[in-house]
Design an enzyme around this catalytic site. Structure first.
Site, PDB file in Angstrom:
ATOM      1  N   SER A  76     -26.430  14.734  12.452  1.00  0.00           N
ATOM      2  CA  SER A  76     -27.296  14.593  13.615  1.00  0.00           C
ATOM      3  C   SER A  76     -27.010  15.601  14.716  1.00  0.00           C
ATOM      4  O   SER A  76     -27.871  15.852  15.559  1.00  0.00           O
ATOM      5  CB  SER A  76     -27.172  13.178  14.187  1.00  0.00           C
ATOM      6  OG  SER A  76     -25.829  12.885  14.518  1.00  0.00           O
ATOM      7  N   ASP A 136     -26.331  10.206  24.504  1.00  0.00           N
ATOM      8  CA  ASP A 136     -26.345   8.817  24.040  1.00  0.00           C
ATOM      9  C   ASP A 136     -24.925   8.453  23.601  1.00  0.00           C
ATOM     10  O   ASP A 136     -24.007   9.258  23.763  1.00  0.00           O
ATOM     11  CB  ASP A 136     -27.392   8.629  22.922  1.00  0.00           C
ATOM     12  CG  ASP A 136     -27.081   9.410  21.643  1.00  0.00           C
ATOM     13  OD1 ASP A 136     -25.906   9.741  21.409  1.00  0.00           O
ATOM     14  OD2 ASP A 136     -28.012   9.676  20.864  1.00  0.00           O
ATOM     15  N   HIS A 138     -23.899  11.388  20.920  1.00  0.00           N
ATOM     16  CA  HIS A 138     -24.249  12.802  20.900  1.00  0.00           C
ATOM     17  C   HIS A 138     -24.167  13.479  22.265  1.00  0.00           C
ATOM     18  O   HIS A 138     -24.453  12.854  23.286  1.00  0.00           O
ATOM     19  CB  HIS A 138     -25.678  12.956  20.354  1.00  0.00           C
ATOM     20  CG  HIS A 138     -25.867  12.334  19.017  1.00  0.00           C
ATOM     21  ND1 HIS A 138     -26.415  11.078  18.854  1.00  0.00           N
ATOM     22  CD2 HIS A 138     -25.549  12.785  17.772  1.00  0.00           C
ATOM     23  CE1 HIS A 138     -26.444  10.784  17.560  1.00  0.00           C
ATOM     24  NE2 HIS A 138     -25.915  11.794  16.894  1.00  0.00           N
TER      25      HIS A 138
END
Length: 364
Positions: free
Chosen positions: A42, A329, A332
């Protein structure tokens, strides 16, 4: 979103429209490399997870709030991520997600020459890591070797394809999800054995990419995962989880040793290893030096928010001063952090890059 990725692809194709063929294909002076091929999780996913059913998807507000179109793009960020900033550094459009182009292969014959991204949120080195949520590293490598490599050869011819790929960057960010998975399930395997299995598997994956043209690799070590907001939330004091960080350090040491071995086995391979762990530790310890005022709490999904254990959702609250936050978040980094990371990766001191930074790697 489809409009955005179509424009990205068009830019990639137009970028090669003015390339002039004499004895072979060259790339424009504005480009420092001909292409960037991205693999990982991600941290570098630019939207692949939008193209198959998975819960590991972020294509909803407030993600993308600071992206140029102010809409979610599948990036796990409020804006751009390192894959975007690295592409800017070398004068290329961001490598588009592979799954956004597969349906166009037969119809429009899209160009993969300026690069492609196979990265998938929640992906791991090991096939067992989040296997129902992501495109594993094994499958990402397979997509490259069985599809993209052949298309590049078809467009350029075998000899020029190898020349093209040998000058391109292979950008790899992977391993964090494996470590977090181990921490969550506490498998009977000893940490040393688990990390060894990660390193051995990744080595075989890198060899596959090498055998299909890859020569210049940028690999990021694991950051201090024990210091991400999700892990800090497990401690009442919001301190880092040191047991998780110890696993990260163990993996990083194994990765560095493996890359050294790989260089001795494959003489014409070159790489830049980025010490994400120590770089992020420095950001956390000296935040004001980098323009941050908050390094413990996520911007979207605050510590007292019910969504703290989840990705940023439409119902989550988010901060207004996003450039002040190290984390977007609970997992990340923010766009601001990603920009700083790429500056260090590309032209920063060798304190964090071994044995070269990317600018030096490109010049080889």
């Amino acid at each position: 979103m489809a409009y955005y990725y179509t424009n990205v692809l068009s830019a990639a194709v137009l970028g090669f429209f003015f390339l002039f063929v004499v004895s072979g294909i060259t790339f424009s002076e504005a480009q420092k490399v001909p292409g960037i091929y991205v693999f990982g999780d991600s941290l570098v996913d630019v939207g692949n997870n939008n193209y198959f059913p998975t819960l590991a998807r972020v294509n909803y507000p407030h993600n993308g709030i600071d992206f140029p179109n102010h809409k979610p793009t599948g990036r796990y960020s409020n804006g751009k991520i390192t894959a975007d900033f690295l592409a800017e550094k070398v004068g290329l459009p961001t490598s588009p997600p592979y799954l956004s182009l597969t349906s166009m292969l037969k119809k429009n014959n899209p160009s993969f020459l300026s690069g492609i991204s196979f990265a998938s949120g929640a992906a791991g080195i090991l096939d067992t890591t989040n296997k129902d949520l992501a495109i594993s590293m094994t499958k990402q490598v397979k997509y490259y070797t069985t599809s993209v490599y052949g298309e590049v050869v078809q467009q350029l011819g075998a000899s020029e394809a190898l020349n093209h790929l040998s000058k391109s960057l292979f950008y790899i960010v992977i391993g964090s999800n494996d470590i977090m998975k181990y921490d969550r399930i506490h498998i009977k395997q000893q940490p040393e054995e688990f990390v060894d299995s990660m390193i051995l598997t990744l080595k075989q994956q890198l060899k596959q990419l090498y055998h299909y043209g890859g020569r210049k690799f940028l690999l990021a070590g694991s950051g201090p995962i024990g210091c991400i907001p999700l892990q800090r939330h497990k401690n009442k004091t919001l301190e880092c989880k040191q047991d998780v960080n110890s696993a990260c350090l163990m993996y990083n040491e194994g990765l560095k040793s493996m890359l050294h071995e790989l260089k001795s086995e494959l003489k014409d391979i070159n790489y830049s290893y980025f010490d994400t762990y120590n770089f992020f530790s420095n950001l956390i310890q000296k935040p004001a030096s980098y323009g941050f005022s908050e390094v413990k709490v996520a911007c979207c999904g605050l510590v007292d928010d019910i969504d703290v254990k989840h990705l940023c959702r439409r119902t989550s609250s988010y901060c207004s001063n996003r450039s002040d936050h190290l984390f977007w978040d609970p997992y990340h980094p923010s766009e601001a952090a990603s920009r700083i990371v790429v500056d260090a990766v590309f032209e920063g001191p060798l304190q964090y890059s071994f044995p070269f930074n990317v600018e030096q790697l490109i010049a080889l």
